[in-house]
Design a protein around this motif. Structure first.
Motif, PDB file in Angstrom:
ATOM      1  N   ASN A  68       5.970   1.429 -10.036  1.00  0.00           N
ATOM      2  CA  ASN A  68       4.538   1.254  -9.794  1.00  0.00           C
ATOM      3  C   ASN A  68       3.976   0.247 -10.786  1.00  0.00           C
ATOM      4  N   GLY A  69       2.890  -0.423 -10.379  1.00  0.00           N
ATOM      5  CA  GLY A  69       2.093  -1.245 -11.281  1.00  0.00           C
ATOM      6  C   GLY A  69       2.897  -2.251 -12.079  1.00  0.00           C
ATOM      7  N   GLY A  70       2.670  -2.206 -13.410  1.00  0.00           N
ATOM      8  CA  GLY A  70       3.282  -3.187 -14.289  1.00  0.00           C
ATOM      9  C   GLY A  70       4.789  -3.119 -14.327  1.00  0.00           C
ATOM     10  N   ALA A  71       5.368  -1.939 -14.014  1.00  0.00           N
ATOM     11  CA  ALA A  71       6.824  -1.816 -14.018  1.00  0.00           C
ATOM     12  C   ALA A  71       7.448  -2.748 -12.986  1.00  0.00           C
ATOM     13  N   ILE A  72       6.719  -3.030 -11.912  1.00  0.00           N
ATOM     14  CA  ILE A  72       7.242  -3.935 -10.884  1.00  0.00           C
ATOM     15  C   ILE A  72       7.377  -5.339 -11.448  1.00  0.00           C
ATOM     16  N   ARG A  73       6.330  -5.799 -12.130  1.00  0.00           N
ATOM     17  CA  ARG A  73       6.344  -7.142 -12.697  1.00  0.00           C
ATOM     18  C   ARG A  73       7.353  -7.272 -13.841  1.00  0.00           C
ATOM     19  N   HIS A  74       7.740  -6.160 -14.450  1.00  0.00           N
ATOM     20  CA  HIS A  74       8.789  -6.210 -15.471  1.00  0.00           C
ATOM     21  C   HIS A  74      10.099  -6.717 -14.870  1.00  0.00           C
TER      22      HIS A  74
ATOM     23  N   THR B  59       0.848  -1.200   0.000  1.00  0.00           N
ATOM     24  CA  THR B  59       0.000   0.000   0.000  1.00  0.00           C
ATOM     25  C   THR B  59       0.880   1.245   0.000  1.00  0.00           C
ATOM     26  N   GLU B  60       0.268   2.376  -0.348  1.00  0.00           N
ATOM     27  CA  GLU B  60       0.993   3.641  -0.277  1.00  0.00           C
ATOM     28  C   GLU B  60       1.339   3.982   1.175  1.00  0.00           C
ATOM     29  N   ALA B  61       0.519   3.547   2.108  1.00  0.00           N
ATOM     30  CA  ALA B  61       0.812   3.789   3.518  1.00  0.00           C
ATOM     31  C   ALA B  61       2.103   3.066   3.936  1.00  0.00           C
ATOM     32  N   GLU B  62       2.295   1.833   3.455  1.00  0.00           N
ATOM     33  CA  GLU B  62       3.538   1.126   3.746  1.00  0.00           C
ATOM     34  C   GLU B  62       4.733   1.881   3.175  1.00  0.00           C
ATOM     35  N   PHE B  63       4.580   2.371   1.960  1.00  0.00           N
ATOM     36  CA  PHE B  63       5.657   3.132   1.325  1.00  0.00           C
ATOM     37  C   PHE B  63       5.960   4.395   2.129  1.00  0.00           C
ATOM     38  N   ALA B  64       4.921   5.088   2.562  1.00  0.00           N
ATOM     39  CA  ALA B  64       5.098   6.319   3.347  1.00  0.00           C
ATOM     40  C   ALA B  64       5.791   6.026   4.669  1.00  0.00           C
ATOM     41  N   ALA B  65       5.493   4.870   5.264  1.00  0.00           N
ATOM     42  CA  ALA B  65       6.118   4.505   6.539  1.00  0.00           C
ATOM     43  C   ALA B  65       7.602   4.241   6.390  1.00  0.00           C
ATOM     44  N   ASP B  66       8.053   3.989   5.171  1.00  0.00           N
ATOM     45  CA  ASP B  66       9.468   3.755   4.893  1.00  0.00           C
ATOM     46  C   ASP B  66      10.157   5.026   4.398  1.00  0.00           C
ATOM     47  N   ARG B  67       9.506   6.169   4.604  1.00  0.00           N
ATOM     48  CA  ARG B  67       9.998   7.434   4.067  1.00  0.00           C
ATOM     49  C   ARG B  67      11.404   7.767   4.578  1.00  0.00           C
ATOM     50  N   ASP B  68      11.651   7.523   5.865  1.00  0.00           N
ATOM     51  CA  ASP B  68      12.966   7.847   6.424  1.00  0.00           C
ATOM     52  C   ASP B  68      14.078   7.100   5.696  1.00  0.00           C
ATOM     53  N   HIS B  69      13.797   5.849   5.352  1.00  0.00           N
ATOM     54  CA  HIS B  69      14.790   5.048   4.629  1.00  0.00           C
ATOM     55  C   HIS B  69      15.031   5.612   3.235  1.00  0.00           C
ATOM     56  N   ILE B  70      13.961   5.974   2.540  1.00  0.00           N
ATOM     57  CA  ILE B  70      14.086   6.548   1.200  1.00  0.00           C
ATOM     58  C   ILE B  70      14.863   7.862   1.259  1.00  0.00           C
ATOM     59  N   GLU B  71      14.536   8.698   2.228  1.00  0.00           N
ATOM     60  CA  GLU B  71      15.228   9.983   2.356  1.00  0.00           C
ATOM     61  C   GLU B  71      16.701   9.794   2.683  1.00  0.00           C
TER      62      GLU B  71
ATOM     63  N   SER C  18      16.326 -10.524  -5.490  1.00  0.00           N
ATOM     64  CA  SER C  18      15.892 -10.712  -4.111  1.00  0.00           C
ATOM     65  C   SER C  18      14.844  -9.655  -3.800  1.00  0.00           C
ATOM     66  N   ILE C  19      13.964  -9.940  -2.861  1.00  0.00           N
ATOM     67  CA  ILE C  19      12.960  -8.956  -2.462  1.00  0.00           C
ATOM     68  C   ILE C  19      12.989  -8.802  -0.943  1.00  0.00           C
ATOM     69  N   ILE C  20      12.697  -7.594  -0.508  1.00  0.00           N
ATOM     70  CA  ILE C  20      12.566  -7.316   0.915  1.00  0.00           C
ATOM     71  C   ILE C  20      11.252  -6.584   1.125  1.00  0.00           C
ATOM     72  N   TRP C  21      10.507  -6.990   2.138  1.00  0.00           N
ATOM     73  CA  TRP C  21       9.225  -6.363   2.453  1.00  0.00           C
ATOM     74  C   TRP C  21       9.406  -5.635   3.780  1.00  0.00           C
ATOM     75  N   PRO C  22       9.733  -4.347   3.767  1.00  0.00           N
ATOM     76  CA  PRO C  22      10.046  -3.643   5.018  1.00  0.00           C
ATOM     77  C   PRO C  22       8.932  -3.697   6.054  1.00  0.00           C
ATOM     78  N   HIS C  23       7.679  -3.592   5.623  1.00  0.00           N
ATOM     79  CA  HIS C  23       6.572  -3.567   6.566  1.00  0.00           C
ATOM     80  C   HIS C  23       6.484  -4.866   7.365  1.00  0.00           C
TER      81      HIS C  23
ATOM     82  N   SER D  16       3.047 -10.609  -6.750  1.00  0.00           N
ATOM     83  CA  SER D  16       1.592 -10.488  -6.782  1.00  0.00           C
ATOM     84  C   SER D  16       1.162  -9.107  -7.286  1.00  0.00           C
ATOM     85  N   PRO D  17       0.032  -9.038  -8.008  1.00  0.00           N
ATOM     86  CA  PRO D  17      -0.523  -7.728  -8.383  1.00  0.00           C
ATOM     87  C   PRO D  17      -0.890  -6.877  -7.169  1.00  0.00           C
ATOM     88  N   SER D  18      -0.984  -7.504  -5.992  1.00  0.00           N
ATOM     89  CA  SER D  18      -1.307  -6.736  -4.787  1.00  0.00           C
ATOM     90  C   SER D  18      -0.151  -5.849  -4.335  1.00  0.00           C
ATOM     91  N   ILE D  19       1.036  -6.102  -4.861  1.00  0.00           N
ATOM     92  CA  ILE D  19       2.181  -5.250  -4.554  1.00  0.00           C
ATOM     93  C   ILE D  19       2.064  -3.986  -5.400  1.00  0.00           C
TER      94      ILE D  19
END
Length: 416
Positions: free
Chosen positions: A172-178, A147-159, A292-297, A184-187
């Motif tokens: 976003n969207g299809g670019a992820i599956r590329h 979700t966008e909320a998960e992304f926002a919660a990782d803001r400190d890391h991005i900054e 590899s994938i990491i799911w911070p949330h 999953s499409p839920s990502i």
């Protein structure tokens, strides 16, 4: 070496840190004895998540503090303190919270980044020297967000990545599956970390390092070190359980969390704890992953490594002696199937190991403050693999009397 007689060094601990140091010292002309109670690479290094993670992030801080109460109430959450161990953990946890003060946080970030910036070059140099450059992948890592909320919660890391100039790309969207078709499409969002590479088999890496050191003239001695003594003549004596001893000029203590007991005997106690980590190795996953994938949330990672797919992460604070709780890695596998719907769980093994963790997240890479000729390399936490080659280079420089390429003051043993 300037002297005809080779200077002798004992390296205590044959994980990825100790094996890297042994190889680096041996190839620089020292006579190395590598000591471990087990085979090289069979400790915490055996089950790490095979990630060369350059985007160092302090463990503590305001964002973490907000999550701690919920984590501590959830036995299946990303961080769990066993109630019976909580009283013993309290001093460490207080130091952990103190390390997250804004005035200290930036110092810790700067120190961690001073090491991770050098890790890629040092790692490639080390792999080339042991004739195994193919052990590192070319693909990077994807941090994923449902979700966008998960992304926002990782803001400190991005900054933080922006502040230190790391390459990354928000997808976003299809670019992820590329990049990773199995997701999953839920990502809904992802961050591509192109420089966070993986190792194809971390255990084999340690074996190759130990073998290369021995091929160059090092020797491996199985045994448990009970103490270090310095004789009036200046040489050190490594005392082994059972009565054996090894005389050397210098000693490097790189025994992970077990370094704590040896340091205490030398009169310099360190707040080194074990973060018990778990993984599930899946040899018939039914899918093929590039990244590899990491799911911070959800605080876990999935890596294609060791001939299959490895799911791991989590932190359990329960000391060295408690039995493993394999309910924890099974929760992570369910999370992994949510991210990777095609993931099958066939031919699996479960593992638990002891990461050596310091409350301020950065390692000890330091001469002893009490005994000349003794050096420490421990407390790398989740970044042991990442920082192995860099730590080996810095320790070898210090043992040789060469000025290190980074400021080692933040990593001194007596900083607490």
């Amino acid at each position: 070496m300037a002297n005809e007689r080779k200077q002798t060094v004992a390296v205590v601990g044959a994980g990825v840190i100790g094996a890297s140091i042994a190889f680096e010292l041996q190839r620089r002309g020292f006579q190395v004895t590598l000591i471990d109670k087990g085979e090289p690479g069979r400790g915490a290094s055996y089950g790490n998540m095979a990630s060369i993670a350059l985007d160092f992030a302090p463990g503590s801080g305001p964002a973490t503090w907000k999550k701690i109460p919920g984590w501590l109430m959830d036995p299946q959450g990303p961080v769990w303190v066993r109630p019976s161990y909580a009283p013993k953990m309290l001093p460490w946890l207080l130091r952990f919270i103190a390390a997250g003060r804004p005035s200290r946080l930036r110092e810790i970030e700067d120190a961690g980044m001073s090491l991770t910036r050098q890790a890629p070059g040092d790692f490639r140099t080390m792999l080339s020297a042991i004739g195994a450059p193919e052990l590192m992948t070319e693909e990077g890592c994807l941090a994923i967000y449902e979700t966008e909320a998960e992304f926002a919660a990782d803001r400190d890391h991005i900054e933080m990545m922006q502040r230190y100039g790391f390459d990354f790309e928000v997808l976003n969207g299809g670019a992820i599956r590329h990049y990773e078709a199995e997701l999953s499409p839920s990502i809904a969002m992802a961050v591509l970390l192109p420089d966070n590479k993986s190792i194809r088999d971390p255990y084999q890496l340690v074996v190759k390092l130990a073998d290369a050191a021995q091929a160059a003239g090092a020797r491996f001695v199985p045994g448990t070190v009970r103490n270090i003594e310095r004789r009036p003549a200046g040489d050190a004596v490594v005392l082994l359980e059972g009565g054996g001893s090894i005389e050397v000029d210098s000693v490097v203590l790189a025994a992970g969390v077990h370094t704590r007991d040896l340091a205490a005997k030398l009169g310099e106690p360190i707040p080194l704890e074990t973060e018990r980590g778990y993984h599930t190795q899946i040899m018939k996953p039914g899918i093929s992953m590039r990244y590899s994938i990491i799911w911070p949330h959800r605080a876990f990672m999935v890596t294609p490594t060791a001939g299959g797919i490895r799911v791991g992460g989590n932190v359990e604070l329960a000391g060295l002696d408690a039995l493993p709780d394999f309910r924890r890695p099974r929760v992570l596998v369910r999370h992994a199937q949510r991210a990777l719907p095609g993931l099958k769980i066939e031919e699996t093994t479960e593992w638990m190991g002891h990461r050596p963790a310091l409350p301020d997240t950065i390692p000890i890479i330091s001469p002893s403050s009490k005994m000349p000729g003794v050096w420490y390399a421990t407390g790398h936490g989740h970044l042991g693999l990442t920082l192995s080659a860099t730590t080996a280079r810095l320790i070898a420089d210090m043992v040789m009397g060469v000025k290190p390429t980074v400021d080692i003051i933040p990593f001194r043993i007596n900083r607490y």
